[in-house]
Motif scaffolding. Structure first.
Motif, mmCIF file in Angstrom:
data_model
loop_
_atom_site.group_PDB
_atom_site.id
_atom_site.type_symbol
_atom_site.label_atom_id
_atom_site.label_comp_id
_atom_site.label_asym_id
_atom_site.label_seq_id
_atom_site.Cartn_x
_atom_site.Cartn_y
_atom_site.Cartn_z
ATOM 1 N N ILE A 1 -2.573 -10.381 -0.778
ATOM 2 C CA ILE A 1 -2.512 -9.184 0.077
ATOM 3 C C ILE A 1 -3.856 -8.488 -0.013
ATOM 4 O O ILE A 1 -4.376 -8.244 -1.104
ATOM 5 C CB ILE A 1 -1.396 -8.219 -0.374
ATOM 6 N N GLU A 2 -4.401 -8.166 1.137
ATOM 7 C CA GLU A 2 -5.688 -7.470 1.173
ATOM 8 C C GLU A 2 -5.440 -6.099 1.794
ATOM 9 O O GLU A 2 -5.284 -5.977 3.015
ATOM 10 C CB GLU A 2 -6.599 -8.271 2.091
ATOM 11 N N PRO A 3 -5.330 -5.054 0.989
ATOM 12 C CA PRO A 3 -5.014 -3.749 1.576
ATOM 13 C C PRO A 3 -6.227 -3.147 2.282
ATOM 14 O O PRO A 3 -7.360 -3.393 1.875
ATOM 15 C CB PRO A 3 -4.627 -2.899 0.370
ATOM 16 N N ILE B 1 0.851 -1.189 0.000
ATOM 17 C CA ILE B 1 0.000 0.000 0.000
ATOM 18 C C ILE B 1 0.887 1.240 0.000
ATOM 19 O O ILE B 1 2.104 1.144 0.165
ATOM 20 C CB ILE B 1 -0.858 0.063 1.288
ATOM 21 N N MET C 1 -2.697 -3.786 6.037
ATOM 22 C CA MET C 1 -2.991 -4.794 5.005
ATOM 23 C C MET C 1 -2.923 -6.166 5.671
ATOM 24 O O MET C 1 -2.210 -6.354 6.658
ATOM 25 C CB MET C 1 -2.005 -4.701 3.843
#
Ligand code: PEP
Ligand code: MG
Length: 829
Positions: free
Chosen positions: A120-122, A22, A135
């Protein structure tokens, strides 16, 4: 505030070459550890820290181009090998200095060894350091890196020592470029410096090698494609991987005249845009948004005010979205992110609640809104934190945007000092209309192109204009002495005395030429071999009509009737329109033709009271005659008003954006019905040729329509499939492109086959280079912006029809617009 990585205006990060994660638009001047970790490296320029945590290598990189500051403004608070806990400070920076001297303060937090990451989940929106999750990272099950980094067994291939070219050494961006290149090969690739080795696939590893410009590095690879890998990386190392990125700005000289915010001037302070209206102007920069509007204080109906506020906020959000999307399309995601942040500010409930409280206490929406945002701006500015103060500036900007929407269209002239070069993001027609024209010597917008409506208005006023200007122009303080070159599309923000003298000379020569053209303007435009070309004018209001006879205009080839409809809350009724058209007709007198174009909105011009569903491609949507046919009451009122005014002069009517015979017939039928109802004599009714369909079907239309007027602005946009409002396409968007010329030829042939006349009312009619070509193609009438009429007439008088025909023949066969311009230069000077 979290900013998605792909909005970072640096491809190493946006394209995830340095890793995935991010970016943060920071509100504080300290970088805190986002997790428990070990410090792997602090870059020697102190702007970046690399952490190791749970097998991940995390780069925290403050700002863009901050490596060029060589450590200035940064204070490291940790060193390699330190263990840190979540929230521990890693480094501090002087936010004011860095914000002024670097390209951006956006701070990237990326996982460099992406092979360890499954997903990856920001997070999104505002976050608090060391408290909120930035994240969520899911790791791959088996650490694939183990095998990838295991010492390879095959024989190695090594390059000769390479002297590294990058002026700032192998910092994050060049390291990312090298890593991306290395990952294209199956071979294991290493960089070796002084016996120390780095895995070239790893940004962190390469950065840790601390390679400076001038250092010697060897590339060593093992594996199937080792020799290709060595050759590729060696070549990259020998080039300046930072080339193409603007160097960091030098400290501004301590001069009050040079703005601190104009931190990155291009060559000698000259900013580039696109020519939009000819001429050169010397004047003082005037930022249009610098004025503060003072709205009415009280209002009677709080419900109505609240609705007005909601509508203005919604409209501002739409503008900001459009602005951001446009910038993103143009590859300027970083600037776009600023507008995304502006939009967030608008959604702040505290702000809207404060305005609402004011409205409930009897204030007008505009007054309550102004009180609400100004109070917040003052609060932010009073805090001893430069970043929050900068937020205050953002809030002020966005607050004004809504305020303008609430009070816009009141017609009150803006207080512009004499000799002003007005600088704005975009100028709505009402903005130009409300400027004191006697004091504006130039217009410069960061959006738009030569055919955008602000440019058209500037040409109409004879004011030099540049569109699509470098947005840094918006940072120039009001009052800075500048030169605006409408021919070359430049804004010189620091002209020297010699240049000023040359300009003054050029202005004097231009003035002499214009004076002699004006002196001859009353005579007709007849070629040397006796062919007469009607030269008429484009106008957008009654004022324009009064100026037409003064410049020798033989009539009006295009009255853009939008002036009556834009920037108001309801459409003008039939009587109001009738009075306006009569006023224009009377200003022209009984001899001069007045061609009134029916309402042409949609595309880039919206009316708040005419709902158009959201469209993916507004220029290909409900526009021009399509829109008016869908609003019969509005269309009928305009047609009736034109017909009623027709008895006051020599009036004709035409429809914009005709693509099909069905549209033409429906519109024509409405005219016939209303004419019979009103019992007035028939008026000539024609079409604008702005679509390839109309041009190709011209002969078919000519059996029914009385005349044609070619709108080259739109015809060019649609033929070349290039948005006329996109400044990046402006250089190719040339009406002299042979594809457009062939459509003009076809239109003329179709019209003349049935004895109909053809005019050109797009910007090409006022383009001195286009005149011989259009005359040679057989165009009967040229309709140019008012100040250009004398020059067009003068140009026609220098030509012969026969030579123009030969020019046109050659032009039709040319390869592109530039080639046509070359032909004209060669044949006609
Ligand atoms: C044109 O398209 O060339 C034209 C004259 O119309 P407008 O510029 O108003 O769209
Ligand atoms: Mg048009």
């Amino acid at each position: 505030m979290i900013v998605p990585l792909d909005r970072v205006p640096d491809e190493a990060f946006a394209q995830r070459l340095a890793g995935d994660g991010i970016a943060i638009d920071p509100l504080s001047d300290r970088v805190l550890a986002p997790c428990d970790a070990r410090v792997l490296q602090v870059h020697r320029a102190n702007h970046a820290v690399t952490l190791a945590a749970r097998g991940l290598e995390i780069i925290i990189h403050v700002g863009l181009d901050t490596v060029m500051l060589k450590g200035e403004g940064f204070t490291p608070l940790v060193k390699a090998g330190d263990e840190v806990r979540t929230g521990d400070p890693l480094l501090a920076f002087d936010a004011d200095l860095v914000a002024r001297r670097a390209r951006s303060l956006l701070t990237e937090i990326v996982v460099a060894n992406v092979e360890r990451v499954a997903a990856i989940e920001p997070a999104a929106g505002p976050v608090t350091a060391a408290r909120d999750v930035l994240m969520r990272i899911r790791l791959v099950d088996a650490p694939a890196a183990e095998t990838a980094s295991a010492p390879p067994r095959e024989e190695s291939i090594a390059s000769a020592p390479i002297i590294v070219k990058c002026s700032a050494g192998l910092h994050a961006r060049p390291a990312a470029t090298l890593a991306a290149a290395a990952r294209r090969f199956t071979a294991d690739v290493r960089l070796v410096k002084n016996g120390h080795e780095a895995n070239a696939r790893s940004v962190v590893s390469t950065m840790a090698l601390e390679v400076a410009a001038g250092d010697a590095v060897t590339v060593v690879a093992r594996g199937d494609d080792a020799s290709d890998a060595v050759a590729t990386l060696a070549e990259l190392l020998a080039t300046d991987l930072d080339a193409g990125y603007a160097p960091a700005p030098q400290p501004s000289p301590p001069s009050a005249a040079r703005p601190e915010t104009l931190a990155r001037p291009t060559t000698e302070g000259v900013l580039q845009g696109v020519p939009a209206s000819p001429g050169i102007a010397i004047g003082n920069a005037f930022q249009l948004r610098d004025d503060d509007l003072v709205p009415e204080e009280r209002a009677a109906d709080p419900n109505r005010e609240r609705r007005a506020l909601d509508a203005a906020i919604a409209a501002a959000c739409r503008q900001l979205d459009a602005l951001r999307e446009r910038l993103e399309r143009e590859g300027r995601a970083g600037e776009g992110a600023i507008f995304a942040a502006h939009r967030e500010l608008l959604e702040d409930p505290a702000l809207v609640d404060a305005a609402d409280a004011g409205i409930r206490a009897g204030a007008s929406a505009a007054h309550a809104w102004r009180q609400a945002y100004c109070a917040q701006v003052d609060r932010l500015r009073s805090l001893d934190n430069p970043l929050l103060a900068a937020r205050g500036a953002d809030l002020r900007d966005v607050g004004r945007r809504v305020l303008h929407l609430l009070v816009g269209g009141d017609g009150a002239p803006r207080e512009v000092p004499p000799d002003s070069i007005v600088i704005a993001e975009e100028l709505a027609p009402s903005d130009i209309a409300s400027l004191d024209r006697a004091r504006v010597v130039g217009v410069c917008t960061t959006m738009g192109s030569a055919t955008s409506h602000a440019a058209i208005l500037a040409r109409g006023l004879g004011i030099p204009a540049v569109a699509g200007m470098d947005p840094r122009a918006l940072a120039l303080p009001t009052g800075t002495r500048v030169v605006l070159d409408g021919d070359a599309g430049l804004l010189d923000t620091a002209p020297d005395a010699a240049r000023m003298a040359r300009i003054a000379e050029r202005q004097a020569a231009d003035a002499r030429r214009r004076a002699s053209e004006l002196a001859a303007a009353a005579s007709p435009a007849i070629t040397r071999d006796g062919h007469r070309v009607e030269v008429v004018a484009n106008i957008g209001d009654v004022d324009g009509a009064h100026r037409v006879p003064e410049v020798g205009g033989e009539g009006v080839g295009l009255l853009r009737s939008e002036f009556l409809f834009l920037h108001r809350h309801a459409a003008p009724d039939e009587d109001e329109q009738t009075r306006s058209y009569e006023a224009v007709a009377r200003a022209l007198g009984p001899e001069r033709i007045l061609v009134i174009r029916t309402l042409d909105v949609g595309g880039d011009k919206a009316l708040p009271y005419l709902a158009v569903a959201d469209e993916a491609n507004p220029f290909l949507g409900e526009r021009g005659v399509r829109l008016t046919l869908n609003h019969p009451a509005l269309f009928r009122a305009q047609i009736r008003a034109i017909l009623r005014a027709s008895v006051s002069g020599r009036v004709a009517m035409m429809f914009p954006m005709i693509a099909t015979l069905a549209e033409w017939r429906a519109a024509r039928e409405m005219v016939e019905r209303e004419r019979a109802e009103l019992g007035v004599p028939a008026v000539p009714v024609g079409i604008m040729v702005e679509t390839a369909a109309a041009a190709l079907m011209a002969e078919r239309f000519a059996r029914e329509a009385d005349f044609f007027s070619i709108g080259t602005n739109d015809l060019t946009q649609y033929t070349l499939a290039m948005d006329r409002s996109n400044p990046r396409l402006a250089p190719q968007l040339d009406a002299l492109h042979p594809a457009v010329l062939r459509l003009i030829e076809r239109t003329v042939d179709g019209a003349h086959a049935h004895g109909r006349w053809v005019g050109v009312c797009g910007a090409a009619a006022g383009d001195i280079a286009a005149v011989p070509v259009l005359v040679g193609l057989g165009v009967d009438e040229l309709s140019a912006d008012v100040p250009l009429v004398p020059a067009v007439k003068a140009r026609v008088r220098t030509l012969s029809l026969e030579a123009c025909r030969a020019t046109a023949r050659e032009a039709l066969d040319a390869s592109d617009g530039a080639a046509v311009r070359e032909i004209v230069r060669r044949r006609h000077g």
